[in-house]
Design a protein around this motif. Structure first.
Motif, PDB file in Angstrom:
ATOM      1  N   VAL A  17      39.749  55.702  38.253  1.00 30.28           N
ATOM      2  CA  VAL A  17      39.869  56.592  39.417  1.00 30.28           C
ATOM      3  C   VAL A  17      39.937  58.045  38.973  1.00 30.28           C
ATOM      4  CG1 VAL A  17      41.384  57.255  41.326  1.00 30.28           C
ATOM      5  CG2 VAL A  17      40.905  54.847  40.894  1.00 30.28           C
ATOM      6  N   THR A  18      40.721  58.332  37.954  1.00 30.11           N
ATOM      7  CA  THR A  18      40.849  59.694  37.451  1.00 30.11           C
ATOM      8  C   THR A  18      39.503  60.219  36.961  1.00 30.11           C
ATOM      9  OG1 THR A  18      43.114  59.267  36.796  1.00 30.11           O
ATOM     10  CG2 THR A  18      42.047  61.162  35.800  1.00 30.11           C
ATOM     11  N   THR A  19      38.792  59.385  36.232  1.00 35.55           N
ATOM     12  CA  THR A  19      37.492  59.796  35.707  1.00 35.55           C
ATOM     13  C   THR A  19      36.499  60.064  36.828  1.00 35.55           C
ATOM     14  OG1 THR A  19      37.903  58.485  33.738  1.00 35.55           O
ATOM     15  CG2 THR A  19      35.643  59.110  34.143  1.00 35.55           C
ATOM     16  N   LEU A  20      36.552  59.282  37.877  1.00 37.54           N
ATOM     17  CA  LEU A  20      35.598  59.444  38.973  1.00 37.54           C
ATOM     18  C   LEU A  20      35.883  60.668  39.840  1.00 37.54           C
ATOM     19  CD1 LEU A  20      35.220  55.737  40.106  1.00 37.54           C
ATOM     20  CD2 LEU A  20      33.543  57.124  38.898  1.00 37.54           C
ATOM     21  N   ILE A  21      37.163  61.049  40.005  1.00 35.38           N
ATOM     22  CA  ILE A  21      37.465  62.130  40.946  1.00 35.38           C
ATOM     23  C   ILE A  21      37.586  63.512  40.301  1.00 35.38           C
ATOM     24  CG2 ILE A  21      38.553  60.583  42.582  1.00 35.38           C
ATOM     25  CD1 ILE A  21      41.279  61.598  41.629  1.00 35.38           C
ATOM     26  N   LEU A  22      37.734  63.583  38.998  1.00 34.24           N
ATOM     27  CA  LEU A  22      37.845  64.898  38.374  1.00 34.24           C
ATOM     28  C   LEU A  22      36.505  65.624  38.414  1.00 34.24           C
ATOM     29  CD1 LEU A  22      40.042  64.184  35.230  1.00 34.24           C
ATOM     30  CD2 LEU A  22      40.688  65.422  37.280  1.00 34.24           C
ATOM     31  N   THR A  27      29.758  60.556  36.829  1.00 34.93           N
ATOM     32  CA  THR A  27      30.154  59.295  37.441  1.00 34.93           C
ATOM     33  C   THR A  27      29.206  58.133  37.131  1.00 34.93           C
ATOM     34  OG1 THR A  27      31.271  60.518  39.180  1.00 34.93           O
ATOM     35  CG2 THR A  27      30.817  58.216  39.616  1.00 34.93           C
ATOM     36  N   PRO A  28      27.886  58.294  37.234  1.00 34.32           N
ATOM     37  CA  PRO A  28      27.005  57.146  36.951  1.00 34.32           C
ATOM     38  C   PRO A  28      27.161  56.614  35.523  1.00 34.32           C
ATOM     39  CG  PRO A  28      25.776  58.838  38.091  1.00 34.32           C
ATOM     40  CD  PRO A  28      27.119  59.418  37.745  1.00 34.32           C
ATOM     41  N   LYS A  29      27.328  57.501  34.567  1.00 39.45           N
ATOM     42  CA  LYS A  29      27.511  57.057  33.184  1.00 39.45           C
ATOM     43  C   LYS A  29      28.825  56.309  33.016  1.00 39.45           C
ATOM     44  CE  LYS A  29      24.616  60.481  30.947  1.00 39.45           C
ATOM     45  NZ  LYS A  29      24.540  61.547  29.949  1.00 39.45           N
ATOM     46  N   ILE A  31      30.395  54.532  35.361  1.00 41.60           N
ATOM     47  CA  ILE A  31      30.228  53.216  35.988  1.00 41.60           C
ATOM     48  C   ILE A  31      29.417  52.299  35.078  1.00 41.60           C
ATOM     49  CG2 ILE A  31      29.183  52.002  37.937  1.00 41.60           C
ATOM     50  CD1 ILE A  31      29.959  54.471  39.642  1.00 41.60           C
ATOM     51  N   ASP A  32      28.347  52.822  34.492  1.00 39.92           N
ATOM     52  CA  ASP A  32      27.532  52.021  33.576  1.00 39.92           C
ATOM     53  C   ASP A  32      28.329  51.567  32.357  1.00 39.92           C
ATOM     54  OD1 ASP A  32      25.311  52.157  35.184  1.00 39.92           O
ATOM     55  OD2 ASP A  32      24.399  53.835  34.085  1.00 39.92           O
ATOM     56  N   SER A  33      29.170  52.423  31.840  1.00 40.15           N
ATOM     57  CA  SER A  33      29.947  52.038  30.655  1.00 40.15           C
ATOM     58  C   SER A  33      30.942  50.932  30.980  1.00 40.15           C
ATOM     59  CB  SER A  33      30.663  53.246  30.060  1.00 40.15           C
ATOM     60  OG  SER A  33      31.681  53.696  30.914  1.00 40.15           O
ATOM     61  N   PHE A  34      31.579  50.988  32.157  1.00 39.36           N
ATOM     62  CA  PHE A  34      32.509  49.932  32.533  1.00 39.36           C
ATOM     63  C   PHE A  34      31.788  48.619  32.800  1.00 39.36           C
ATOM     64  CE2 PHE A  34      35.604  53.333  33.405  1.00 39.36           C
ATOM     65  CZ  PHE A  34      36.687  52.800  32.730  1.00 39.36           C
ATOM     66  N   SER A  35      30.628  48.686  33.465  1.00 37.86           N
ATOM     67  CA  SER A  35      29.890  47.440  33.707  1.00 37.86           C
ATOM     68  C   SER A  35      29.364  46.869  32.394  1.00 37.86           C
ATOM     69  CB  SER A  35      28.751  47.668  34.700  1.00 37.86           C
ATOM     70  OG  SER A  35      27.771  48.531  34.152  1.00 37.86           O
ATOM     71  N   GLY A  36      28.972  47.733  31.460  1.00 34.70           N
ATOM     72  CA  GLY A  36      28.519  47.269  30.150  1.00 34.70           C
ATOM     73  C   GLY A  36      29.627  46.589  29.375  1.00 34.70           C
ATOM     74  N   LEU A  37      30.847  47.087  29.539  1.00 35.51           N
ATOM     75  CA  LEU A  37      31.999  46.471  28.880  1.00 35.51           C
ATOM     76  C   LEU A  37      32.172  45.032  29.347  1.00 35.51           C
ATOM     77  CD1 LEU A  37      34.675  46.678  27.193  1.00 35.51           C
ATOM     78  CD2 LEU A  37      35.746  47.389  29.337  1.00 35.51           C
TER      79      LEU A  37
END
Length: 51
Positions: A17-22, A27-29, A31-37
């Motif tokens: 959440v912090t990463t997305l709102i700062l 943001t797209p990168k 989201i991709d990194s979390f889905s890749g994890l």
């Protein structure tokens, strides 16, 4: 879920959440990194190659 799992999920959730709102974040990168994890973890569990 154990207490340790709940704490870990809370830390990951707050980080996302912090990463997305700062401002100035990519943001797209993020989201991709979390889905890749998760895809990588699943691929490892299934003993299949990562894509």
């Amino acid at each position: 879920m154990s207490t340790v799992e709940k704490i870990a999920m809370g830390i990951i959730g707050i980080g996302m959440v912090t990463t997305l709102i700062l401002p100035g974040r990519q943001t797209p990168k993020v989201i991709d990194s979390f889905s890749g994890l998760f895809r990588g973890s699943l691929a490892t569990a299934m003993a299949s190659p990562r894509r």
